[in-house]
Design a protein around this motif. Structure first.
Motif, mmCIF file in Angstrom:
data_model
loop_
_atom_site.group_PDB
_atom_site.id
_atom_site.type_symbol
_atom_site.label_atom_id
_atom_site.label_comp_id
_atom_site.label_asym_id
_atom_site.label_seq_id
_atom_site.Cartn_x
_atom_site.Cartn_y
_atom_site.Cartn_z
ATOM 1 N N GLU A 118 3.804 -2.992 -20.665
ATOM 2 C CA GLU A 118 2.554 -2.312 -21.019
ATOM 3 C C GLU A 118 2.815 -0.966 -21.670
ATOM 4 O OE1 GLU A 118 -0.203 -4.092 -17.353
ATOM 5 O OE2 GLU A 118 0.924 -2.218 -17.121
ATOM 6 N N LEU A 119 3.789 -0.252 -21.130
ATOM 7 C CA LEU A 119 4.084 1.088 -21.649
ATOM 8 C C LEU A 119 4.547 1.032 -23.101
ATOM 9 C CD1 LEU A 119 4.282 4.090 -20.655
ATOM 10 C CD2 LEU A 119 6.725 3.657 -20.370
ATOM 11 N N LEU A 126 0.268 13.143 -14.227
ATOM 12 C CA LEU A 126 0.658 11.766 -14.494
ATOM 13 C C LEU A 126 -0.040 11.306 -15.772
ATOM 14 C CD1 LEU A 126 2.110 9.176 -13.565
ATOM 15 C CD2 LEU A 126 0.053 8.597 -12.260
ATOM 16 N N ALA A 127 0.749 11.107 -16.825
ATOM 17 C CA ALA A 127 0.183 10.759 -18.132
ATOM 18 C C ALA A 127 -0.097 9.266 -18.263
ATOM 19 C CB ALA A 127 1.122 11.209 -19.246
ATOM 20 N N GLN A 128 0.748 8.421 -17.670
ATOM 21 C CA GLN A 128 0.537 6.972 -17.723
ATOM 22 C C GLN A 128 1.374 6.311 -16.644
ATOM 23 O OE1 GLN A 128 1.049 5.172 -21.590
ATOM 24 N NE2 GLN A 128 0.346 3.168 -20.940
ATOM 25 N N ILE A 178 6.620 2.145 -14.358
ATOM 26 C CA ILE A 178 7.085 3.445 -14.838
ATOM 27 C C ILE A 178 5.929 4.435 -14.790
ATOM 28 C CG2 ILE A 178 8.042 4.727 -16.798
ATOM 29 C CD1 ILE A 178 9.271 2.087 -17.770
ATOM 30 N N ALA A 179 6.188 5.581 -14.149
ATOM 31 C CA ALA A 179 5.217 6.676 -14.110
ATOM 32 C C ALA A 179 5.719 7.772 -15.035
ATOM 33 C CB ALA A 179 5.066 7.202 -12.687
ATOM 34 N N VAL A 180 4.982 8.034 -16.107
ATOM 35 C CA VAL A 180 5.375 9.049 -17.079
ATOM 36 C C VAL A 180 4.636 10.348 -16.749
ATOM 37 C CG1 VAL A 180 5.526 9.672 -19.514
ATOM 38 C CG2 VAL A 180 5.679 7.258 -18.837
#
Length: 264
Positions: A223-224, A215-217, A206-208
């Protein structure tokens, strides 16, 4: 593998939609781009098939720079699914699904045979083949959209909030069917949503994104949920991230105290 290397999209008025994006989307997996409106997730998706070109940086697919390919040829090799399916209203379901094979010059008999097989694969009764989009429900239309994206067997699929326009029950059914298909087909998929629950359910990674195209995380769902980045990501996950984690890892026998601890 799809790789973004220092990709920025800046418009003429100075607005930055995507800011220095470095991201690798693994082959054969679902990578979900998630975030609020205006965060650059759809812009990032559309840069993969050159519906939008970056201002700077590069995007490669299996090491090949997408700018070296003709945009039309590039798009014919990438499946694309959008909200409301985007079907051609004047074409029957079978001919909607066969759109890309027709463009690629397939024999009409072969293209339609493939379309019929795909109808069955996505859970549609083949008796609907001669119907038109207006004669189908919203959920059925989305299944047609997925079948059309798969028709030429592309290695890459882009999905822009494909299930957001249907009710929650149909949405869950579509998500489950999509996961079943992916387990069989192993496509490289970039999937855009604003719904973190959908992202956790569907994504291998997941790309937040946060507003401004940053890109925050970038992490696995586990993991998220276990270690969200401080600030925006923690707020975006919401106060029930412990419950999300518990639902995601049902096989783990977490106690209510552990859930409460995860919330904190």
């Amino acid at each position: 593998m799809i790789k973004f290397d220092g990709v920025t999209k800046r418009y003429a008025d100075g607005t930055v939609a995507v800011d220095d994006l470095n991201l690798e989307i693994p082959s054969g997996q679902i990578t979900v781009l998630v975030g609020p409106s205006g965060c650059g997730k759809t812009t990032s998706l559309r840069m993969i098939n050159r519906m939008i070109d970056p201002t700077s940086g590069s995007i490669t697919i299996d090491g090949d720079d997408i700018r070296a390919k003709d945009p039309a040829d590039l798009r014919r090799g990438i499946g694309y699914v959008i909200q409301h399916a985007g079907l051609f209203p004047h074409r029957t379901i079978i001919d909607n699904i066969a759109t890309v094979p027709y463009l690629l010059g397939w024999d009409k008999k072969k293209a339609r045979a493939t379309a019929m097989e795909l109808m069955e694969r996505v859970g549609l009764d083949t008796k609907m083949a001669k119907r038109y989009p207006f004669q189908l429900s919203g959920g059925q239309q989305q299944r047609v959209g997925v079948a059309r994206a798969l028709a030429a067997d592309p290695p890459v699929m882009l999905m822009d909030e494909p299930f957001s326009a249907v009710d929650p029950i149909v949405r869950k059914s579509l998500q489950d069917e999509f996961l079943r298909l992916q387990s069989d087909l192993q496509k490289t998929i970039a999937f855009v949503t604003h719904d973190i629950d959908e992202a956790v359910k569907l994504g291998h990674r997941i790309a937040v994104f946060q507003v401004g195209g940053v890109l925050a995380q970038y992490a696995t769902p586990e993991e998220l949920l276990a270690h969200p980045a401080e600030g925006f990501v923690t707020d975006f996950l919401g106060g029930d991230k412990g419950l999300k984690r518990l639902r995601f890892n049902r096989e783990l026998e977490e106690t209510p105290d552990e859930v409460e601890a995860a919330e904190r």
